[in-house]
Scaffold this active site. Structure first.
Site, PDB file in Angstrom:
ATOM      1  N   ASP A   1       0.833  -1.198   0.000  1.00  0.00           N
ATOM      2  CA  ASP A   1       0.000   0.000   0.000  1.00  0.00           C
ATOM      3  C   ASP A   1       0.872   1.254   0.000  1.00  0.00           C
ATOM      4  O   ASP A   1       1.888   1.327   0.707  1.00  0.00           O
ATOM      5  CB  ASP A   1      -0.884  -0.014   1.255  1.00  0.00           C
ATOM      6  CG  ASP A   1      -1.883   1.109   1.296  1.00  0.00           C
ATOM      7  OD1 ASP A   1      -2.729   1.194   0.388  1.00  0.00           O
ATOM      8  OD2 ASP A   1      -1.820   1.916   2.253  1.00  0.00           O
TER       9      ASP A   1
ATOM     10  N   GLU B   1      14.850 -15.542   0.171  1.00  0.00           N
ATOM     11  CA  GLU B   1      15.192 -16.617   1.091  1.00  0.00           C
ATOM     12  C   GLU B   1      14.136 -17.715   1.119  1.00  0.00           C
ATOM     13  O   GLU B   1      14.377 -18.801   1.651  1.00  0.00           O
ATOM     14  CB  GLU B   1      15.374 -16.058   2.506  1.00  0.00           C
ATOM     15  CG  GLU B   1      16.494 -15.034   2.633  1.00  0.00           C
ATOM     16  CD  GLU B   1      16.489 -14.373   4.005  1.00  0.00           C
ATOM     17  OE1 GLU B   1      15.816 -14.918   4.916  1.00  0.00           O
ATOM     18  OE2 GLU B   1      17.124 -13.318   4.159  1.00  0.00           O
TER      19      GLU B   1
END
Length: 541
Positions: free
Chosen positions: A213, A276
């Site tokens: 956002d 990751e």
């Protein structure tokens, strides 16, 4: 004109999000499981088979975190818990697991520009003194020395009025949105560290991505100088929240509160966190930037994977306007090797059926624009209810809840957030149990638009969307990223070729011939050519 992103390595083109169709779920308005009139996570989970059958690849959930709901969840008090109105963390886990079992990815909303004023950090800041570490997490300032008692600068809130609120001790805090949404200071490393922890919390729970956002707003220009306005201009926030703003292309203007270069350091760090995790986790930016080039900076190879292409949403019903957006977008994406992202509606703007004129004409144009969008390379986002042909609702003032309405008196965004009709002939149309109107009242003439009614009609808008999404799957990942803009023979005809698919959009008032080939799909019946306000896909060997 041929356009394609030549810098992308072939082996990098297989990530799920590159060609995905994502369905935006406005949590409050999708499905209510307990009859309180407000949508919730168990309600969404119960409707996931519908999304699978519709033919989308992913769903994006608007914020469901702990929140006082002054801005319906975009004022977050706790980023690592679920608001009791919407369920529990266990409900969130069940939703993600069920979606994955159905072959759907899950994107959650992240709100990093500001917190709720009920967040523990802001409560600590209010209790602390000027210059304290607690206040350093937000943007607190004194009045200028030469303007005692006045705000630190002339910035305005997106929701209307000044972007500053003064505390009893004389200091002011910045809120580019509602006064209950204080802006964080992203120049403070503590803020960045906290959000990395939030990312990991939800990644560990299995979410596939994040919609960011106000992605362009996190970092403000150092010094917080006044916004400069040219002759004839007015101070403005630059983020469309109503019909007037959403229908007008933004012009280049001075905006020290938006799109600062340092914001990209945030997303480079987040990119390394997502790397990751397995499964091609992704981020999509809500960035109301001023040019396609500035939008493209958010999707450089070491930043986000997608950025909403609001130029497509802002374009009027015009063949030339659509062509300009396509060429401008692909030209901007090519140097960074990114896939474009297309969208026509969301929870902040007037529904595109209404923007295109409303009624039968608006719906015909909306279906045509959707068909054109779904043929383009990259990813498309749908907004809940558009597959039912829902229009903007004129919510009566007594029922409006958008904070922009209370701050400005403008209509605001409630009209695109009215809960989805599922079944039956009267409110709440299967949105939830019981017979009461939901949190925003539904129109009394929506019975023909329910999912149940349209599922039984082969000529319905829902049937059209299902057919379009099924047909798209036959070429979305194989047609390539090159788009050729062809001469349509008229300024009212958009003609695009992508691989074996030719897209025709008739924005004029006369029927036009289709090119040679097999008609794959059309948004309206084709007899002696393509009628006005419609589109078609034609395939060639």
């Amino acid at each position: 004109m041929a356009l394609n992103d030549q810098n992308a390595a072939p082996e990098s083109r297989s990530e799920w999000w590159r060609h995905a169709v994502t369905y935006q779920v406005y949590v409050r308005s999708f499905a209510d499981s307990d009859g309180d009139g407000v949508g919730d996570l168990p309600g969404i989970t119960s409707r996931l088979p519908y999304l699978r059958d519709l033919g989308v690849d992913a769903l994006w959930l608007t914020p469901f975190y702990t929140s006082p709901q002054h801005d319906h969840g975009y004022d977050v008090a706790d980023y690592c818990d679920v608001d009791p109105r919407f369920g529990t963390l266990a409900d969130a886990d069940t939703l993600v697991a069920t979606a994955h079992d159905l072959g759907l990815k899950v994107i959650v909303d992240l709100v990093p520009n500001h917190t709720s004023d009920e967040h523990v950090w802001f409560q600590a800041a209010l209790a602390a003194e000027k210059g304290s570490p607690e206040r350093a997490r937000y943007i607190f300032r004194d009045s200028p020395a030469d303007r005692p008692g006045e705000p630190p600068n002339n910035w305005l809130s997106v929701f209307g009025g000044p972007a500053w609120t003064q505390l009893p001790d004389g200091q002011w805090y910045l809120h580019l949105f509602d006064s209950s949404q204080p802006d964080l200071d992203w120049r403070n490393p503590e803020v960045g560290d906290m959000f990395v922890d939030v990312l990991r919390f939800w990644l560990d729970r299995g979410v596939d991505g994040f919609r960011i956002d106000v992605a362009h707003g996190l970092v403000k220009e150092e010094g917080l100088r006044d916004q400069e306005v040219g002759e004839g201009e007015e101070l403005g926030s630059g983020a469309p929240i109503n019909e007037e703003h959403s229908m007008v292309e933004r012009t280049l203007r001075d905006e020290p509160m938006w799109d600062q270069p340092e914001v990209h350091d945030v997303y480079r760090r987040w990119h390394t966190v997502l790397e990751e995790y397995d499964g091609d986790r992704m981020m999509v930016a809500e960035a109301w930037t001023q040019t396609p080039e500035s939008m493209a900076r958010f999707v450089r190879p070491d930043e986000m994977q997608q950025s909403f292409n609001f130029a497509w949403l802002l374009a009027p019903w015009s063949a030339k306007a659509f062509a300009d957006v396509v060429t401008g977008t692909l030209d901007a994406m090519a140097p960074v090797g990114a896939s474009p992202t297309w969208v026509l509606s969301n929870h902040d703007v007037v529904r595109h059926t209404t923007r295109y004129g409303g009624g039968p004409v608006g719906l015909a144009r909306a279906k045509a624009a959707t068909l054109a969008m779904l043929a383009l390379p990259g990813s498309s986002y749908l907004y809940e209810g558009e597959e039912l042909g829902l229009e903007q609702v004129d919510v009566e003032p007594a029922f409006r809840q958008d904070p922009s309405w209370f701050r400005t008196g403008e209509v605001g965004r409630d009209g695109c957030r009215v809960p989805v009709p599922w079944s039956g002939d009267a409110p709440p149309y299967g949105f939830g149990p019981g017979s009461e109107q939901p949190w925003l009242p539904q129109p009394l003439d929506w019975a023909p638009l329910t999912m149940e009614a349209q599922a039984a009609d082969p000529d319905s808008t829902l049937a059209f969307y299902r057919s379009a999404l099924a047909a798209r799957r036959t070429f979305a990942t194989t047609a390539g990223d090159e788009v050729e803009v062809l001469d349509g023979g008229s300024e009212d005809v958009l003609l695009l070729r992508r691989g074996p698919v030719t897209v025709v959009v008739n924005c004029g008032e006369q029927t036009v011939p289709l090119p040679d080939g097999e008609l794959l799909l059309a948004s309206a019946p084709v007899v002696d050519g393509l009628p006005p306000d419609s589109a078609a896909w034609v395939t060639t060997a």
